[in-house]
Scaffold this motif. Sequence first.
Motif, short mmCIF file in Angstrom:
data_model
loop_
_atom_site.label_atom_id
_atom_site.label_comp_id
_atom_site.label_asym_id
_atom_site.label_seq_id
_atom_site.Cartn_x
_atom_site.Cartn_y
_atom_site.Cartn_z
N GLU A 108 -2.74 -1.42 2.49
CA GLU A 108 -1.66 -2.76 2.91
C GLU A 108 -2.26 -3.82 3.80
OE1 GLU A 108 1.01 -0.39 5.35
OE2 GLU A 108 2.61 -0.12 3.68
N HIS A 109 -3.83 -3.93 3.47
CA HIS A 109 -4.30 -5.12 4.00
C HIS A 109 -4.73 -5.90 3.16
CE1 HIS A 109 -4.65 -2.47 7.21
NE2 HIS A 109 -5.05 -3.45 8.39
N LEU A 110 -4.28 -7.30 2.99
CA LEU A 110 -4.45 -8.28 1.98
C LEU A 110 -5.90 -9.00 2.51
CD1 LEU A 110 -2.28 -10.55 -0.09
CD2 LEU A 110 -4.24 -11.49 1.08
N ILE A 111 -6.91 -9.14 1.80
CA ILE A 111 -7.97 -9.90 2.04
C ILE A 111 -8.32 -10.80 1.17
CG2 ILE A 111 -10.43 -9.60 2.78
CD1 ILE A 111 -10.04 -6.58 2.84
N ALA A 112 -8.50 -12.11 1.82
CA ALA A 112 -8.54 -13.33 0.88
C ALA A 112 -9.49 -14.31 1.75
CB ALA A 112 -7.23 -14.04 0.57
N ALA A 113 -10.29 -15.05 0.89
CA ALA A 113 -11.39 -15.85 1.47
C ALA A 113 -11.58 -16.97 0.51
CB ALA A 113 -12.46 -15.23 1.80
N LEU A 121 -0.32 -5.32 -8.14
CA LEU A 121 -0.16 -4.20 -7.48
C LEU A 121 1.08 -3.65 -8.24
CD1 LEU A 121 -0.65 -5.86 -3.96
CD2 LEU A 121 -2.15 -4.36 -5.31
N SER A 122 1.72 -2.67 -7.52
CA SER A 122 3.01 -1.76 -8.04
C SER A 122 4.16 -2.61 -8.45
CB SER A 122 3.38 -0.58 -7.10
OG SER A 122 3.57 -1.45 -5.69
N THR A 123 4.51 -3.66 -7.82
CA THR A 123 5.76 -4.48 -8.02
C THR A 123 5.45 -5.89 -7.94
OG1 THR A 123 6.44 -4.30 -5.53
CG2 THR A 123 7.22 -2.39 -7.05
N ILE A 124 4.17 -6.26 -7.47
CA ILE A 124 3.80 -7.80 -7.23
C ILE A 124 2.83 -8.23 -7.68
CG2 ILE A 124 5.38 -7.88 -4.98
CD1 ILE A 124 2.75 -7.78 -3.46
N ILE A 125 2.51 -9.51 -8.10
CA ILE A 125 1.09 -10.02 -8.47
C ILE A 125 0.47 -10.96 -7.39
CG2 ILE A 125 -0.25 -11.23 -10.35
CD1 ILE A 125 2.45 -10.51 -11.96
N LEU A 126 -0.73 -10.93 -7.06
CA LEU A 126 -1.15 -11.87 -6.16
C LEU A 126 -2.19 -12.72 -6.95
CD1 LEU A 126 -2.55 -9.22 -3.27
CD2 LEU A 126 -0.28 -10.46 -3.40
N TYR A 127 -1.86 -14.22 -6.79
CA TYR A 127 -2.48 -15.27 -7.49
C TYR A 127 -3.54 -15.92 -6.42
CZ TYR A 127 0.42 -14.86 -11.55
OH TYR A 127 1.21 -14.49 -12.78
N ALA A 154 -14.43 -20.60 0.74
CA ALA A 154 -15.96 -20.72 1.45
C ALA A 154 -16.02 -21.04 2.70
CB ALA A 154 -16.55 -21.71 0.66
N LYS A 155 -14.54 -21.22 3.57
CA LYS A 155 -14.43 -21.71 4.98
C LYS A 155 -14.08 -20.79 5.86
CE LYS A 155 -16.40 -26.04 4.46
NZ LYS A 155 -17.50 -26.45 5.24
N LYS A 156 -13.14 -19.80 5.12
CA LYS A 156 -12.36 -19.04 6.06
C LYS A 156 -12.03 -17.66 5.27
CE LYS A 156 -9.39 -20.85 8.79
NZ LYS A 156 -8.16 -21.50 9.38
N ILE A 157 -11.86 -16.67 6.14
CA ILE A 157 -11.34 -15.31 5.66
C ILE A 157 -10.32 -15.00 6.39
CG2 ILE A 157 -12.94 -13.90 6.94
CD1 ILE A 157 -12.99 -11.77 4.81
N ILE A 158 -9.04 -14.39 5.66
CA ILE A 158 -7.96 -13.78 6.63
C ILE A 158 -7.71 -12.42 5.84
CG2 ILE A 158 -7.09 -16.33 6.83
CD1 ILE A 158 -4.79 -15.40 4.72
N VAL A 159 -7.09 -11.70 6.74
CA VAL A 159 -6.55 -10.28 6.35
C VAL A 159 -5.32 -10.47 6.95
CG1 VAL A 159 -6.90 -7.84 6.70
CG2 VAL A 159 -8.81 -9.35 6.80
N VAL A 160 -4.14 -9.94 6.14
CA VAL A 160 -2.84 -9.98 6.35
C VAL A 160 -2.31 -8.65 6.16
CG1 VAL A 160 -0.52 -10.91 5.66
CG2 VAL A 160 -2.77 -12.22 5.42
N SER A 161 -1.76 -8.09 7.38
CA SER A 161 -1.43 -6.71 7.35
C SER A 161 0.23 -6.59 7.70
CB SER A 161 -2.16 -5.58 8.13
OG SER A 161 -1.91 -5.87 9.74
N PRO A 162 1.12 -5.67 7.66
CA PRO A 162 2.41 -5.64 8.38
C PRO A 162 2.35 -5.84 9.71
CG PRO A 162 2.06 -3.73 6.74
CD PRO A 162 0.72 -4.48 7.06
N GLN A 163 1.23 -5.52 10.49
CA GLN A 163 1.16 -5.67 11.83
C GLN A 163 0.93 -7.21 12.35
OE1 GLN A 163 -0.23 -2.94 10.43
NE2 GLN A 163 1.65 -1.76 10.74
#
Length: 333
Positions: free
Chosen positions: A210-215, A165-171, A217-226
């Motif tokens: 601004e929504h991070l979507i990650a999953a 992303l602009s200033t960070i990396i998601l691993y 095989a058992k769960k999906i999460i969405v992380v947003s500022p809210q």
Amino acid sequence: MRKFTLLFVLFLVLILSGCGTKRQYFKPESTTAKAKLTHNLPSKISYATSNGATLKNGNIITKNGLNSQIKLKDGFVFLGEYDGNIISANTNGELNISDSNGDTIFNKSFSSAIVSASLENNLIAAVSASNNIYLLDLHNAQTLMQYKSSEIYAIDSRVAAPIFLSTIILYPSLDGRVYVTQKNGQILRDIVISSESFFNNVIFLDVVDEHLIAATAKKIIVVSPQKTSQYSAEIKNIVRDNHNIYILKKDGLVTKTNLDLEELASAYFKFAIFSDALIYNNKLNIIEKTGYLIKTDLNLNSHEIIELSSEIQDKSFISKDSFYYDDEFMKFD
């Protein structure tokens, strides 16, 4: 001795009862057409990831389609293409980056195989089979960061790639976490998706508005500022379309949600085994392993089922507009 005999009998009962269970298969009541993979590849697919596929002759398939100009070195598999540069790796821990002409511009050996990697300018973000995450400087071959996450015992073949992303990396890790790092290698935080002991690697990673979507095989999460939203299921595939998420489950159910993971619609295909999926021409196209193409509208209200010429028994890949299997492919309409 009596205890051992009892355990042995119980073991036999379990084995015999398992053998007597009849496998149920997807049997649509009707199909609208038949389709064949009418285009030939120069070689069979030997390795596939969510980012692309490697053919036995060393050619690669990217999201944009077949690239017969590239020929990977023996034993190397394709991990991704970034600004025309090709990332590949072998099981001995060697990572290679080549330009669009196939000439090597970076090569480095690691203690274990690299299973996913991304490239932005001079920075390489990589994840190894031993659950190490790396940040490397391509220009001076310097390791800016190396961090080992927890021990793993088994992983799913689907492994997501890091995202710049602009200033960070998601691993995406292999133990159900997403590490957020700065581009100097400093780890800011980790986000836990799930804590299963086996097959808990991150299989899907995306960012939208601004929504991070990650999953896993058992769960999906969405992380947003809210807030952080979660959805548990036996997940086979995930497809995102703008602000909608399509979750394809192992029980044959397809669920459409919004970015807060609130269910909007669903469709059930009894005993279906989903293989690959993509959205093309305003349709959700799903490849079913026993030999069908399921095409639904984006609200999952109606569908048509097309019979393919064969089952999907081996490695396959979906690009932006085509489905590749074995040594053939077909374009979606």
